[in-house]
Motif scaffolding. Structure first.
Motif, PDB file in Angstrom:
ATOM      1  N   GLY A 167     -12.541  12.633  22.728  1.00 23.40           N
ATOM      2  CA  GLY A 167     -11.412  13.359  21.633  1.00 23.40           C
ATOM      3  C   GLY A 167     -11.412  14.430  21.604  1.00 23.40           C
ATOM      4  O   GLY A 167     -11.024  15.348  20.819  1.00 23.40           O
ATOM      5  N   VAL A 168     -12.840  14.992  22.305  1.00 28.54           N
ATOM      6  CA  VAL A 168     -13.754  16.624  21.999  1.00 28.54           C
ATOM      7  C   VAL A 168     -14.219  16.913  22.733  1.00 28.54           C
ATOM      8  O   VAL A 168     -15.245  16.732  23.042  1.00 28.54           O
ATOM      9  CB  VAL A 168     -13.457  16.816  21.080  1.00 28.54           C
ATOM     10  CG1 VAL A 168     -14.783  16.387  20.190  1.00 28.54           C
ATOM     11  CG2 VAL A 168     -14.001  18.213  20.136  1.00 28.54           C
ATOM     12  N   SER A 169     -14.449  18.520  23.256  1.00 29.66           N
ATOM     13  CA  SER A 169     -15.318  19.400  23.539  1.00 29.66           C
ATOM     14  C   SER A 169     -15.069  20.287  23.703  1.00 29.66           C
ATOM     15  O   SER A 169     -14.192  20.886  22.929  1.00 29.66           O
ATOM     16  CB  SER A 169     -14.904  18.530  25.371  1.00 29.66           C
ATOM     17  OG  SER A 169     -13.673  19.266  26.009  1.00 29.66           O
ATOM     18  N   SER A 170     -16.334  20.946  23.704  1.00 30.52           N
ATOM     19  CA  SER A 170     -16.863  22.747  23.166  1.00 30.52           C
ATOM     20  C   SER A 170     -17.827  22.779  24.505  1.00 30.52           C
ATOM     21  O   SER A 170     -18.286  22.462  24.846  1.00 30.52           O
ATOM     22  CB  SER A 170     -16.900  22.578  21.830  1.00 30.52           C
ATOM     23  OG  SER A 170     -17.112  23.876  21.374  1.00 30.52           O
ATOM     24  N   ASP A 171     -17.900  24.266  24.140  1.00 30.68           N
ATOM     25  CA  ASP A 171     -19.162  25.007  24.702  1.00 30.68           C
ATOM     26  C   ASP A 171     -19.686  25.349  23.726  1.00 30.68           C
ATOM     27  O   ASP A 171     -19.069  25.631  22.434  1.00 30.68           O
ATOM     28  CB  ASP A 171     -18.433  26.316  25.753  1.00 30.68           C
ATOM     29  CG  ASP A 171     -17.670  26.534  26.919  1.00 30.68           C
ATOM     30  OD1 ASP A 171     -17.720  25.176  27.309  1.00 30.68           O
ATOM     31  OD2 ASP A 171     -18.124  27.690  27.473  1.00 30.68           O
ATOM     32  N   VAL A 172     -21.305  25.382  23.681  1.00 27.25           N
ATOM     33  CA  VAL A 172     -22.022  25.132  22.632  1.00 27.25           C
ATOM     34  C   VAL A 172     -22.792  26.731  22.792  1.00 27.25           C
ATOM     35  O   VAL A 172     -24.076  26.254  24.303  1.00 27.25           O
ATOM     36  CB  VAL A 172     -22.650  24.141  22.253  1.00 27.25           C
ATOM     37  CG1 VAL A 172     -23.639  23.816  21.210  1.00 27.25           C
ATOM     38  CG2 VAL A 172     -21.756  22.940  22.358  1.00 27.25           C
ATOM     39  N   SER A 173     -23.308  27.716  22.297  1.00 28.75           N
ATOM     40  CA  SER A 173     -24.168  28.911  22.452  1.00 28.75           C
ATOM     41  C   SER A 173     -24.971  28.307  21.400  1.00 28.75           C
ATOM     42  O   SER A 173     -24.428  27.811  19.850  1.00 28.75           O
ATOM     43  CB  SER A 173     -23.111  29.780  22.581  1.00 28.75           C
ATOM     44  OG  SER A 173     -22.896  30.175  20.517  1.00 28.75           O
ATOM     45  N   SER A 174     -26.283  29.502  20.875  1.00 33.31           N
ATOM     46  CA  SER A 174     -26.960  28.968  20.487  1.00 33.31           C
ATOM     47  C   SER A 174     -28.275  30.614  20.293  1.00 33.31           C
ATOM     48  O   SER A 174     -28.410  30.977  21.737  1.00 33.31           O
ATOM     49  CB  SER A 174     -28.472  27.377  20.392  1.00 33.31           C
ATOM     50  OG  SER A 174     -28.982  27.670  21.669  1.00 33.31           O
ATOM     51  N   VAL A 175     -28.293  30.401  18.669  1.00 33.99           N
ATOM     52  CA  VAL A 175     -29.725  31.625  18.527  1.00 33.99           C
ATOM     53  C   VAL A 175     -30.779  31.244  18.078  1.00 33.99           C
ATOM     54  O   VAL A 175     -30.669  30.231  16.414  1.00 33.99           O
ATOM     55  CB  VAL A 175     -29.134  32.686  18.233  1.00 33.99           C
ATOM     56  CG1 VAL A 175     -29.893  33.647  17.689  1.00 33.99           C
ATOM     57  CG2 VAL A 175     -27.440  33.745  18.703  1.00 33.99           C
ATOM     58  N   THR A 176     -31.848  30.705  18.669  1.00 36.30           N
ATOM     59  CA  THR A 176     -33.326  30.418  17.721  1.00 36.30           C
ATOM     60  C   THR A 176     -34.771  31.573  18.051  1.00 36.30           C
ATOM     61  O   THR A 176     -34.587  32.221  19.147  1.00 36.30           O
ATOM     62  CB  THR A 176     -33.407  29.172  18.770  1.00 36.30           C
ATOM     63  OG1 THR A 176     -33.660  29.475  20.141  1.00 36.30           O
ATOM     64  CG2 THR A 176     -32.400  27.968  18.935  1.00 36.30           C
TER      65      THR A 176
END
Length: 343
Positions: A181-190
């Motif tokens: 039901g959902v999809s997305s690009d994912v970014s992160s700053v760590t």
């Protein structure tokens, strides 16, 4: 944004040189990271073309652990586990809400470029095997897949074992909207910390044996008896004295001395006034030096000095004697020495 990240990574890989902050080649490292994740370009199966019907709470905490093997000073292979956080989705028209959370295992190549001895920048490119899970109206579904990832960052070495890093990472199109039901690009700053195993110690500076300075050859001495060279209380050379100096000049030990520093030193015995003895010894030394120069010895290499009754060679052996007996006993003290410095 995606094209920019990939371009930066490729440029970084092809321009990389020695990365001083990276681990030593042929060693392993491991670390942990923590920071923020951000979901963007999200799609839902409810309305892929009208996402304005939903509110998205895209930001959440994220983190992970990683390990790597340093292949060369600038290239490493790195893998790890990432928790990508979750995203809350709320319908604006009292529609149903949903939650998406994701995590994954990743594998990538890491190329570094050294800026200073302790600091470098790097890029990573690879893939993530993810697990995305959604919760829509209490219906929980999950889906797995593999997606490309890219990252850029900077790393600073605190010492040979510990380093810190700051990194931006992007994973493409996590989740399948048709399945969960959902999809997305994912970014992160760590921000993370790394421990490098088996780092090589700096090569110790082994001090080689210090060569002892070559011993200076002892000065060579020639001793001339004043009683033969001069009349009593005189500084004028006798015939015998001139012959003795001529013999000295032609001595095999004197000829190489023509280019060396040569000092003629006059001595007297302890009888008589000190001032007179000093003056007489200096005059006799000068007379011998002048005769050597007259025979051909370089004047610039020879000097004369008087030391009076200093440095007696008889010591106290003549104590208790007087008159002619004492004068005869002190004869060795009345001398002229020619000292050649062998340099």
């Amino acid at each position: 944004m995606k094209k920019t990240l990939i371009t930066l990574l490729i440029v970084n890989a092809f321009t990389a040189t020695t990365a001083f902050a990276a681990a030593d080649a042929g060693t392993w490292y491991a670390g942990t990271k923590f920071g923020w994740s951000h979901y963007f370009d999200a799609n839902t199966s409810h309305d892929n073309n009208h996402n304005s019907d939903f509110d998205y709470d895209r930001d959440n905490v994220g983190g992970g652990v990683f390990t790597g093997y340093q292949i060369t000073p600038w290239l490493a292979v790195e893998g790890g586990y990432d928790y990508l956080g979750n995203m809350q989705i709320h319908g604006k028209q009292s529609g149903s809400g949903a939650t998406m959370k994701s995590q994954g295992l990743q594998l990538s190549l890491k190329a570094s470029y050294g800026l200073t001895n302790d600091w470098d920048i790097y890029g990573r490119a690879g893939a993530m095997g993810y697990r995305a899970e959604s919760d829509i109206n209490g219906h929980n579904r999950f889906e797995t897949g593999v997606r490309p990832l890219a990252a850029v960052g900077t790393e600073y070495a605190f010492n040979k074992n510990w380093s810190g890093r700051l990194e931006y990472q992007w994973v493409s199109n996590v989740g399948n909207a048709n399945q969960i039901g959902v999809s997305s690009d994912v970014s992160s700053v760590t921000a993370g910390v790394t421990y490098r195993f088996g780092q090589h110690d700096d090569a110790p500076v082994i001090a080689g044996p210090v060569a002892a300075p070559a011993p200076q050859p002892a000065p060579e001495h020639f001793n001339l008896k004043s009683d033969v060279m001069f009349a009593w209380n005189s500084a004028t050379l006798t015939t015998e004295g001139k012959a003795a100096i001529n013999q000295l000049y032609n001595n095999p030990g004197m000829q190489p001395a023509s280019g060396k520093t040569t000092v003629v030193i006059g001595y007297s015995d302890r009888t008589g006034a000190d001032e007179y003895n000093q003056q007489l010894s200096a005059q006799r030394a000068q007379a011998v030096a002048d005769e050597l120069v007259a025979l051909g010895f370089p004047a610039q290499n020879i000097s004369a000095e008087g030391r009076g009754e200093g440095n007696p060679v008889t010591g106290n052996s003549c104590d208790g004697q007087t008159g002619n007996q004492l004068i005869s006993c002190l004869s060795p003290d009345r001398r002229v020495e020619v000292e050649i410095t062998r340099k």
